[in-house]
Design an enzyme around this catalytic site. Structure first.
Site, PDB file in Angstrom:
ATOM      1  N   MET A 161     -47.779  31.238  36.378  1.00 53.90           N
ATOM      2  CA  MET A 161     -47.088  32.163  35.491  1.00 53.90           C
ATOM      3  C   MET A 161     -47.434  31.808  34.050  1.00 53.90           C
ATOM      4  O   MET A 161     -47.446  30.643  33.655  1.00 53.90           O
ATOM      5  CB  MET A 161     -45.581  32.173  35.717  1.00 53.90           C
ATOM      6  CG  MET A 161     -44.840  30.886  35.571  1.00 53.90           C
ATOM      7  SD  MET A 161     -43.059  31.201  35.817  1.00 53.90           S
ATOM      8  CE  MET A 161     -42.407  29.546  35.842  1.00 53.90           C
ATOM      9  N   TYR A 429     -39.373  22.056  30.818  1.00 52.76           N
ATOM     10  CA  TYR A 429     -39.983  23.329  31.240  1.00 52.76           C
ATOM     11  C   TYR A 429     -39.067  24.150  32.150  1.00 52.76           C
ATOM     12  O   TYR A 429     -38.057  23.668  32.641  1.00 52.76           O
ATOM     13  CB  TYR A 429     -41.371  23.142  31.828  1.00 52.76           C
ATOM     14  CG  TYR A 429     -41.593  22.311  33.075  1.00 52.76           C
ATOM     15  CD1 TYR A 429     -40.589  21.993  33.967  1.00 52.76           C
ATOM     16  CD2 TYR A 429     -42.881  21.867  33.379  1.00 52.76           C
ATOM     17  CE1 TYR A 429     -40.839  21.259  35.114  1.00 52.76           C
ATOM     18  CE2 TYR A 429     -43.148  21.133  34.521  1.00 52.76           C
ATOM     19  CZ  TYR A 429     -42.120  20.830  35.383  1.00 52.76           C
ATOM     20  OH  TYR A 429     -42.394  20.107  36.523  1.00 52.76           O
ATOM     21  N   GLU A 430     -39.444  25.404  32.316  1.00 53.72           N
ATOM     22  CA  GLU A 430     -38.637  26.417  33.007  1.00 53.72           C
ATOM     23  C   GLU A 430     -37.266  26.602  32.351  1.00 53.72           C
ATOM     24  O   GLU A 430     -36.268  26.824  33.020  1.00 53.72           O
ATOM     25  CB  GLU A 430     -38.471  26.070  34.504  1.00 53.72           C
ATOM     26  CG  GLU A 430     -39.768  25.892  35.240  1.00 53.72           C
ATOM     27  CD  GLU A 430     -40.751  27.039  35.027  1.00 53.72           C
ATOM     28  OE1 GLU A 430     -40.306  28.177  34.759  1.00 53.72           O
ATOM     29  OE2 GLU A 430     -41.961  26.803  35.111  1.00 53.72           O
ATOM     30  N   GLY A 431     -37.242  26.505  31.040  1.00 53.26           N
ATOM     31  CA  GLY A 431     -36.002  26.625  30.284  1.00 53.26           C
ATOM     32  C   GLY A 431     -35.410  25.249  30.078  1.00 53.26           C
ATOM     33  O   GLY A 431     -35.017  24.585  31.045  1.00 53.26           O
TER      34      GLY A 431
END
Length: 573
Positions: A161, A429-431
């Site tokens: 992504m 990461y990923e928020g």
């Protein structure tokens, strides 16, 4: 050190804590019988112990590299990835229509955690594909599903992504990547993306990029963003990798850890792509993938914590240093009180974080099977807690693991430091965990606290009964739950969101502490109130649960003290 899959812990959690029986009772998951689940865990455990764990150190010492435009992965990674793919592990929860197993996310979560313990740098590759599979299942056209899903599920192709740009990190709406429609209905995507996990490699035939970009008429901000599937090689008429697309790897990042995972700067120069979902619906489609990844990243933190715990436990059981207080001791440093404290709290937090993550996965499964709004709300509420607490546990346990090793923990050859270096990115990461906490106190409380109160009611009802038979465990948890309820009421009373945000992280961590007490109490009672799980629960209640007091005090401070200092005063010497 040889990694040992913690199969008894998963089985105990499935049977007594997270409600897997309710998941399997649903028609959608009726094939995941206890015998099937047990066999899957055993086989996955062998794969992790015998195939994946042995490449972990090589990945750290011999990083992936970019060589004349080609990414070369670490020694053994291609063979280990092939074993993951051939075993069907990538598509565990994917639809059987396209070759997946259709298993509950709860089971997939356990397997993914074992892979993260074994080699997180490699586990990132199947995790990214799993997220892409879910996004395509929900948002892609039928033609796109038929072409891409079988390849992604089989591991012939992998997924990524592409969100982040140099000027657009957490503020995704600031991205500058563009897309224009071609005459044949495809799109030309142009822009640069950074921090792309497994952005390119040599372990599979093709790499399929999900890319966020803005169409010419896209409005500013996140509402104007669309999502495109942009493969490295364009599929030919037979569905095989054909000519190269107009994209390339500019460079690979030199990272603190996860050296075996190729993290790429990707350049798209009019690369051909296909729209996923609707125009300007990119964030909705991408969040399907990101929510999957957020829970998965929580599992990565827990997996590293498990590996670090095993490493520290082994060292403490072998290292002879000084004399312990007990005449019948082992003669090693595990006899010393402070080492016992470190190992005990490490073990207690690994169990708590693992149980919370699996509770979240079970809620996702129940939502998937029933479509119940209550289960959907529970899953949504638990996701930021599972992600943040799982990764904080990973960091804390890995750091403590280094401390258990003493001076040898600072020496790279022991391998203790690698756990910390590898896990350090997971709260980012990923928020970031701060963003997870802000989401919890804002969006996840938009229901007036209904989802939060439902969990608190459940804990209090269980604790009310438990403290009659086990007051030393049930009493403190009941009081902590009441304090958490009061803090939740305070959060809901704050109309100024920034006041909530100032205490968001301690509030999330306090909620995790109470949930950890809940699962430890259930564990003790399931064991009958005596035995090692009860002793571990007592350790958690006495040494870790009390942290909620300070956390909740901070959570309710508001933001005045944070802004009393001006930016200049804060930065002054």
């Amino acid at each position: 050190m040889s990694y040992r899959a913690p199969l008894p812990d998963y089985q105990f959690l499935f049977d007594h804590i997270v409600g897997l029986d309710a998941v399997v009772a649903q028609e959608k998951f009726e094939d995941a019988t206890p015998d099937v689940t047990s066999a899957i865990l055993s086989e996955a455990g062998r794969l992790c112990e015998d195939v994946i764990a042995p490449v972990n150190r090589d990945g750290d010492l011999t990083p992936s590299r970019l060589e004349n435009g080609v990414v070369r992965t670490s020694p053994g990674f291609a063979k280990a990835f092939q074993a993951i793919a051939e075993g069907g592990w990538i598509g565990m929860s994917a639809s059987p229509e396209f070759g997946g197993m259709g298993l509950p996310m709860t089971v997939t979560m356990a397997v993914n955690e074992m892979m993260a313990s074994s080699c997180l740098a490699l586990q990132l590759a199947p995790l990214m594909s799993q997220g892409q599979i879910e996004a395509l299942e929900h948002h892609a056209s039928d033609a796109m599903k038929e072409l891409y899903l079988p390849k992604l599920i089989s591991g012939e192709w992998t997924g990524t992504m592409n969100l982040t740009e140099p000027q657009a990190g957490s503020d995704v709406g600031a991205l500058s990547s563009k897309a224009t429609q071609n005459d044949d209905g495809t799109y030309s995507v142009t822009g640069q993306k950074i921090f792309i996990t497994w952005g390119d490699h040599d372990v599979a035939e093709n790499v399929c990029h999900l890319v966020l970009a803005r169409l010419p008429d896209g409005v500013p901000g996140t509402k104007g963003i669309s999502l495109f599937l942009v493969p490295k090689y364009l599929p030919d008429d037979a569905g095989n990798p054909g000519v190269a697309n107009s994209l390339k790897v500019v460079s690979l990042e030199h990272k603190m850890g996860l050296h075996g995972s190729p993290t790429a700067v990707m350049q798209f120069d009019g690369a051909k792509g296909w729209l996923v979902g609707k125009e300007a619906g990119g964030m909705r489609a991408m969040f399907t993938m990101m929510n999957n990844a957020r829970l998965g990243v929580g599992g990565q933190g827990i997996g590293i914590a498990e590996g670090a715990l095993q490493k520290a436990m082994e060292y403490a059981g072998e290292r002879k240093q000084g004399k312990g207080p007990k005449p019948d001791g082992t003669g090693t440093i595990i006899d010393h009180a402070d080492v016992r404290r470190m190992l005990g709290t490490m073990k207690a937090d690994v169990f708590a974080s693992r149980a919370i993550a699996l509770m979240c996965a079970a809620a996702i499964d129940m939502d998937t099977a029933t479509g119940s709004k209550e289960w959907a709300a529970r899953a949504a509420f638990l996701t930021p807690i599972a992600k943040a607490f799982g990764t904080e546990t990973g960091m804390r346990v890995a750091q403590t693991g280094v401390q258990v090793h003493g001076g040898m923990g600072f020496i790279e050859e022991t391998g203790a430091a690698q756990f910390y270096r590898d896990v350090r990115v997971t709260p980012i990461y990923e928020g970031t965990n701060g963003i997870q906490a802000m989401d919890l106190v804002a969006r996840k409380l938009m229901d007036g606290g209904e989802a939060a109160y439902a969990l608190l009611d459940e804990i209090e009802a269980f604790t009310e009964t438990a403290r009659k038979t086990c007051p030393t465990l049930g009493g403190p948890l009941w009081e902590a739950t009441e304090s958490l309820r009061e803090a939740t009421e305070w959060m809901l009373s704050q109309d100024d969101l920034n006041a909530r945000f100032a205490g968001a992280v301690p509030y999330l961590m306090a909620f995790a502490r109470v949930l950890g007490g809940y699962v430890h109490l259930k564990s003790a009672l399931a064991e009958g109130g005596t035995g090692p799980r009860t002793k571990l629960a007592r350790l958690y209640m006495m040494r870790l649960l009390p942290e909620h007091l300070g956390l909740l005090a901070e959570a309710r401070l508001g933001d005045d003290d944070l802004y009393a200092l001006s930016a200049d005063e804060l930065a002054s010497a």
